[in-house]
Design an enzyme around this catalytic site. Structure first.
Site, short mmCIF file in Angstrom:
data_model
loop_
_atom_site.label_atom_id
_atom_site.label_comp_id
_atom_site.label_asym_id
_atom_site.label_seq_id
_atom_site.Cartn_x
_atom_site.Cartn_y
_atom_site.Cartn_z
N PRO A 169 37.02 40.88 44.15
CA PRO A 169 36.17 40.80 45.34
C PRO A 169 34.88 40.03 45.02
O PRO A 169 34.18 40.35 44.08
CB PRO A 169 35.84 42.26 45.66
CG PRO A 169 36.86 43.07 44.94
CD PRO A 169 37.26 42.27 43.73
N GLU A 170 34.64 38.98 45.77
CA GLU A 170 33.42 38.20 45.60
C GLU A 170 32.42 38.60 46.69
O GLU A 170 32.72 39.42 47.53
CB GLU A 170 33.76 36.70 45.70
CG GLU A 170 34.65 36.20 44.57
CD GLU A 170 33.88 36.01 43.27
OE1 GLU A 170 32.64 36.12 43.27
OE2 GLU A 170 34.53 35.76 42.25
N ARG A 219 42.61 48.96 38.85
CA ARG A 219 42.19 48.62 37.49
C ARG A 219 40.99 49.43 37.02
O ARG A 219 40.63 49.38 35.85
CB ARG A 219 41.93 47.12 37.39
CG ARG A 219 43.21 46.33 37.67
CD ARG A 219 43.02 44.85 37.55
NE ARG A 219 42.70 44.47 36.17
CZ ARG A 219 42.48 43.23 35.77
NH1 ARG A 219 42.53 42.25 36.65
NH2 ARG A 219 42.20 42.96 34.52
#
Ligand SMILES: [Zn+2]
Length: 271
Positions: free
Chosen positions: A2-3, A110
Site C-alpha cells: 500500500p502506497e 505478512r
C-alpha cells in the site's frame, strides 16, 4: 505494498464509519505484528471515542478523546468496516468493536503492519518526527525542494524518495513524476534548476492525485493479495515498461537501478 494513495483511500473509506463512534472493545487474534501488540493495549483503547481519522505519511492516525491509534499497513495490510457478525477471515488479526454494531477489521497476511497507541502528540512520535512535508500539502513547494536538493550529489529520484525531503513518493510515483517533468532520474539533485523542480513538484502532486482518484480500483487490487502492485497500471507511462516505446517520442524505455530500486525512463524525453 500500500502506497500513499492507497492509505489515503483507506482513510477516506473508514473515516465516516469511525468518527464519533465509541470503541466498545478491542478483539485481538494475533499480537505478532511488525511490533508485538503490548500487553494492556486493549484496555488503553477500549472506551475511547473517535474524534476523526488523519493521515501522516503512510500512517493512519485515529484520534480519540484519550489518545491516538497509529496504524501502518506495512506490506500487505488492509482495513475494512464490516458488521460485527461477519466471519473472521484468515489473517484478520484485530478488530475495533464499535457501538454502531460494526467492526474495523485489520487484515495482514505478512504481518509487517503495526498498531501503536500514543497518549501524546502523534506528530511528535519518533516514527513521525522529522519527516518532510506531505506531497499534497502546502509545505511541498519548489522552494522547499530546492533547499532540500541544494548541493546534493545523490540522484534527483533518490532525493524525492527520501522521506526527510517529502513523504509518500514511492518508486512507481517517482518514476512517473520524473517522466512527466522531463527530468532524467539519474541527474544529481543539486543540478536540477528551480523551474524544473517546480515542474517536478506539480508532477508529483498530479500523479498522486490521479492515483487517489482511482483509489477504488487500486484498493481492490491490493486487497487481492496478488503480491504485485496493481496501481493504476493502465495509466503508467514508463514504470515497468522497459523496452517498450515511450508514449511521447517512441524511443525504447530504459531500465536502470538507482538506490537499489528499478528505475524506468526515456533517454530522449528526460534530461
Ligand atoms: Zn520519450
Amino acid at each position: 505494498m500500500p502506497e500513499l494513495p492507497e492509505v489515503e483511500t483507506t482513510r477516506r473509506g473508514i473515516a465516516p464509519s469511525l468518527t464519533g463512534q465509541r470503541i466498545l472493545q478491542v478483539t485481538v487474534r494475533e499480537r505478532r505484528l511488525r511490533w508485538p501488540l503490548p500487553r494492556g493495549f486493549e484496555a488503553q483503547v477500549a472506551g475511547c471515542r473517535v474524534g476523526g481519522v488523519r493521515r501522516r505519511a503512510k500512517y493512519l492516525l485515529v484520534d480519540t478523546d484519550r489518545g491516538t491509534l497509529m496504524i501502518h499497513l506495512g506490506m500487505s495490510g488492509s482495513l475494512r468496516i464490516c458488521p460485527a457478525g461477519t466471519p473472521w477471515r484468515r489473517h484478520d488479526h484485530l478488530a475495533l468493536v464499535l457501538d454502531s454494531g460494526h467492526h474495523l477489521r485489520f487484515h495482514d497476511p505478512r504481518r509487517f503492519g503495526c498498531w501503536l497507541w500514543t497518549a501524546g502528540d502523534p506528530l511528535a512520535h519518533p516514527l513521525l518526527h522529522g519527516l518532510g512535508p506531505e506531497p499534497l500539502g502546502d509545505g511541498f513547494t519548489a522552494d522547499h525542494l530546492a533547499r532540500a536538493c541544494k548541493g546534493r550529489a545523490a540522484s534527483i529520484k533518490q532525493a524525492v524518495m527520501d522521506a526527510r525531503v517529502v513523504v509518500g513518493v514511492g518508486n512507481i510515483y517517482a518514476c512517473e513524476a520524473l517522466f512527466a517533468a522531463g527530468i532524467d532520474p539519474r541527474r544529481p539533485a543539486g543540478r536540477v534548476g528551480k523551474p524544473r523542480l517546480a515542474r517536478l513538484v506539480g508532477a508529483i502532486r498530479a500523479v498522486l492525485q490521479r492515483s487517489i482518484g482511482l483509489g477504488g480500483t487500486t484498493l481492490r487490487d491490493f486487497l487481492n493479495e496478488s503480491g504485485q502492485p496493481g496501481y493504476f497500471r493502465q495509466q503508467l507511462q514508463v514504470y515497468g515498461r522497459a523496452g517498450q516505446p515511450c508514449p511521447a517520442c517512441g524511443a525504447a524505455i530504459r531500465r536502470v537501478t538507482l538506490g537499489q530500486r528499478s528505475t524506468f525512463y526515456c533517454q530522449r524525453c528526460q534530461r
